[in-house]
Enzyme design. Structure first.
Site, PDB file in Angstrom:
ATOM      1  N   CYS A   1       0.829  -1.202   0.000  1.00  0.00           N
ATOM      2  CA  CYS A   1       0.000   0.000   0.000  1.00  0.00           C
ATOM      3  C   CYS A   1       0.874   1.267   0.000  1.00  0.00           C
ATOM      4  CB  CYS A   1      -0.974  -0.053   1.173  1.00  0.00           C
ATOM      5  SG  CYS A   1      -2.308   1.144   1.020  1.00  0.00           S
ATOM      6  N   TYR A   2       0.903   2.032   1.082  1.00  0.00           N
ATOM      7  CA  TYR A   2       1.777   3.219   1.134  1.00  0.00           C
ATOM      8  C   TYR A   2       3.221   2.805   0.830  1.00  0.00           C
ATOM      9  CZ  TYR A   2       4.221   7.312   3.038  1.00  0.00           C
ATOM     10  OH  TYR A   2       5.030   8.410   3.202  1.00  0.00           O
TER      11      TYR A   2
ATOM     12  N   SER B   1      -5.462 -12.689  36.666  1.00  0.00           N
ATOM     13  CA  SER B   1      -6.930 -12.702  36.654  1.00  0.00           C
ATOM     14  C   SER B   1      -7.448 -14.123  36.499  1.00  0.00           C
ATOM     15  CB  SER B   1      -7.436 -11.870  35.480  1.00  0.00           C
ATOM     16  OG  SER B   1      -7.148 -12.556  34.273  1.00  0.00           O
TER      17      SER B   1
ATOM     18  N   GLY C   1      -7.145 -15.594  33.627  1.00  0.00           N
ATOM     19  CA  GLY C   1      -7.276 -15.755  32.182  1.00  0.00           C
ATOM     20  C   GLY C   1      -5.961 -16.218  31.575  1.00  0.00           C
TER      21      GLY C   1
ATOM     22  N   SER D   1      -2.813 -13.443  31.556  1.00  0.00           N
ATOM     23  CA  SER D   1      -2.080 -13.171  32.798  1.00  0.00           C
ATOM     24  C   SER D   1      -1.433 -14.446  33.323  1.00  0.00           C
ATOM     25  CB  SER D   1      -2.994 -12.541  33.854  1.00  0.00           C
ATOM     26  OG  SER D   1      -4.014 -13.412  34.227  1.00  0.00           O
TER      27      SER D   1
ATOM     28  N   LYS E   1      -3.653 -13.621  20.420  1.00  0.00           N
ATOM     29  CA  LYS E   1      -4.146 -14.634  21.369  1.00  0.00           C
ATOM     30  C   LYS E   1      -3.611 -16.047  21.078  1.00  0.00           C
ATOM     31  CE  LYS E   1      -7.180 -14.839  24.781  1.00  0.00           C
ATOM     32  NZ  LYS E   1      -7.222 -13.743  25.781  1.00  0.00           N
TER      33      LYS E   1
END
Ligand code: XMP
Length: 512
Positions: free
Chosen positions: A83-84, A224, A226, A229, A370
């Site tokens: 692109c650019y 957490s 999850g 973490s 992920k």
């Protein structure tokens, strides 16, 4: 930079830069993103096997737009401009770039009409993803056109002898058919980069970086439960051992049994030798949420309460500490790299303000997606039950309870969600994310010949790769009705079960 063959992604400000690097890593080749104005001597390193110029929002002919020393084309490295990046290559080498009469945005038909190493084994007609207004009108000397669209004559061009390739479209996004093949052709065939990159390399590199950064200080790791973490904690353990203190703040808004499961994996009896602290703060969180109905207000209260809890944890550490968080790349996009409006103030620990009294942040996963995090998790020996865990939002069940959060509503969601998860597990269906939520609606029903006036549970299950867009999962009718029967029979306070058929957008995945 590490001593390993690599592809350098030169960042000209495009929104898919990390995705390009991620694609290269998918071929097990190391890839690093560097600012466009990086020193040429670094790019001349023998380990650099090729360079990719990214897209970007500017016009190459505009004053002050990002550019690079023309000598880059003389250092003998294969270059792919996207692109650019394609326009810049043309511009710097004497071609002409101008504004097209008609821009191209979204899927466009591409006709491959020239021979190019990067189009080896690629169909002649395919749909590619475009996002441009400027285009290359005249090719530089020594270049030939290799593909066109109906409105963009030079949609791809190259100087094969010099290994310089340019594509106006974005091969890195999934909307471009065979885009991955084109990138693979560039990385493996043209550049001949060795496929040495894997989780073990990533882990060793990060261990070194973490040690250098943290020195003898302590690190408070926000856990957490999850995937992100948990992988961060495991990586920290390998890097710093005893210096790490994990804090799991149980806000009372976890799924059923989840707090205990997190403790079982990381607590005293686990195989991890981390200092693990569980702070049971359910009363504090629920107390502060009492009487609050507005979703954003709920999120802000939860965020603030997290901060208060971490501040408390810090008091126990002499001489300050670093804060480690499981921030991954998409979190960073959501927290401001993207230009989008605030849909929800995302509050995981990744949303903690930077003025917390920590020496600094440690975010070892912040360039990964992920699925890459999951691979690292397996490599570090985390159990599948943790690594494959579906995403769970930082504010927990508060995002799945419409309106005020009360202990009774939390109980209902936990129990209903548990049943839904049990039946989904039995059915073998694998939605990317699925859960039970509580609408704030009460309606009339009949239970055992008596009138009831109870809540409606909402079942949500979605298929998605990136969680930015999502489609409802097709769940067999029999599974849904079984779940509905079980919920109304087993969960007190519910007399109706609804299924959320909405895509994202316009709905979001969570309800609040
Ligand atoms: P939405 O509801 O915005 O969710 O479509 C997209 C994905 O993000 C998760 N989510 C969050 N994760 N903190 C998080 O860590 C949050 O505040 C938060 N809000 C939503 C959600 O579960 C889904 O996977």
């Amino acid at each position: 930079m590490c001593a390993m063959e690599k592809i350098i992604v030169l960042d000209f400000g495009g929104q898919y830069n990390q995705l390009i690097a991620r694609r290269v890593r998918q071929f097990k080749v190391y890839s690093e993103i560097l600012a466009f104005n990086h020193d040429l001597s670094v790019l001349s390193d023998p380990d650099v096997k090729g360079i990719i110029f990214t897209g970007g929002p500017n016009s190459v002919y505009a004053e002050g737009s990002p550019t690079i020393d023309k000598k880059i084309f003389e250092i003998g490295k294969p270059i792919l401009g996207i692109c650019y990046g394609a326009q810049l290559m043309a511009h710097l080498l004497g071609g002409e770039v101008g504004t097209a009469e008609k821009g191209e945005y979204g899927p466009v038909g591409l006709h491959i009409n020239g021979k190019s190493d990067i189009f080896e084994s690629v169909n002649k007609e395919l749909s590619v993803f475009m996002s441009h207004r400027d285009q290359v009108n005249k090719l530089p000397e020594g270049f030939t056109r290799t593909a066109s669209t109906d409105t963009c004559p030079n949609a791809a061009f190259s100087n094969e002898a010099k290994h310089l390739y340019a594509v106006q479209f974005h091969p890195e996004v999934t909307h471009t058919e065979q885009g991955l093949k084109m990138l693979e052709n560039f990385v493996l065939n043209v550049c001949g980069a060795k496929q040495e990159w894997d989780s073990s390399y990533f882990v060793n590199k990060k261990i070194k970086e973490i040690k250098e950064k943290v020195g003898d200080h302590k690190v408070i790791c926000a856990l957490s439960g999850g995937v992100d973490s948990a992988v961060t904690a495991a990586l920290l353990e390998k890097s710093l051992g005893d210096q790490v203190i994990c804090y799991f703040i149980d806000h009372g808004l976890m799924r059923k049994n989840e707090g205990d499961e997190v403790e079982a994996v990381f607590g005293e009896k686990s195989r991890f030798k981390l200092h693990f602290n569980r702070l049971n703060k359910g009363d504090l969180f629920l107390g502060r949420l009492a009487g609050v109905n507005e979703p954003e207000k709920k999120r802000k209260i939860i965020g603030k309460t997290f901060i208060d809890c971490f501040g408390e944890a810090l008091k126990d550490v002499a001489n300050g500490a670093y804060l480690a968080q499981g921030t991954i790349y998409p979190d960073r996009v959501e927290s401001g790299l993207g230009a989008s409006a605030t849909i929800k103030s995302h509050h995981n620990v990744g949303g903690l303000p930077k003025d917390l009294p920590f020496i600094g942040l440690v975010e070892p996963l912040d360039e990964l997606f992920k699925d890459e995090v999951r691979e690292v998790g397996y490599y570090l020996g985390l159990p599948a039950s943790l690594v494959e865990r579906q995403p769970f939002p930082g504010p927990g069940l508060a995002t799945r309870i419409v309106g005020e959060v009360t202990p009774e509503k939390v109980r209902i969601v936990q129990e209903a969600d548990y049943i839904f998860r049990e039946e989904i597990a039995k059915s073998g269906i694998k939605p990317a994310q699925y859960f039970a939520a509580l609408s704030n609606m009460k309606s009339v029903g009949v239970k055992g010949d008596e009138r009831s006036y109870d809540y409606s549970v909402v079942l949500r299950a979605v298929d998605t790769d990136d969680f930015m867009t999502a489609k409802p999962t097709k769940i067999p009718y029999e599974v849904l009705t079984l779940v509905a029967d079980r919920i109304v029979n087993e969960v007190r306070g519910v007399n109706r079960v609804l299924f959320d058929f909405t895509t994202k957008p316009p709905a979001t995945i969570e309800l609040e």
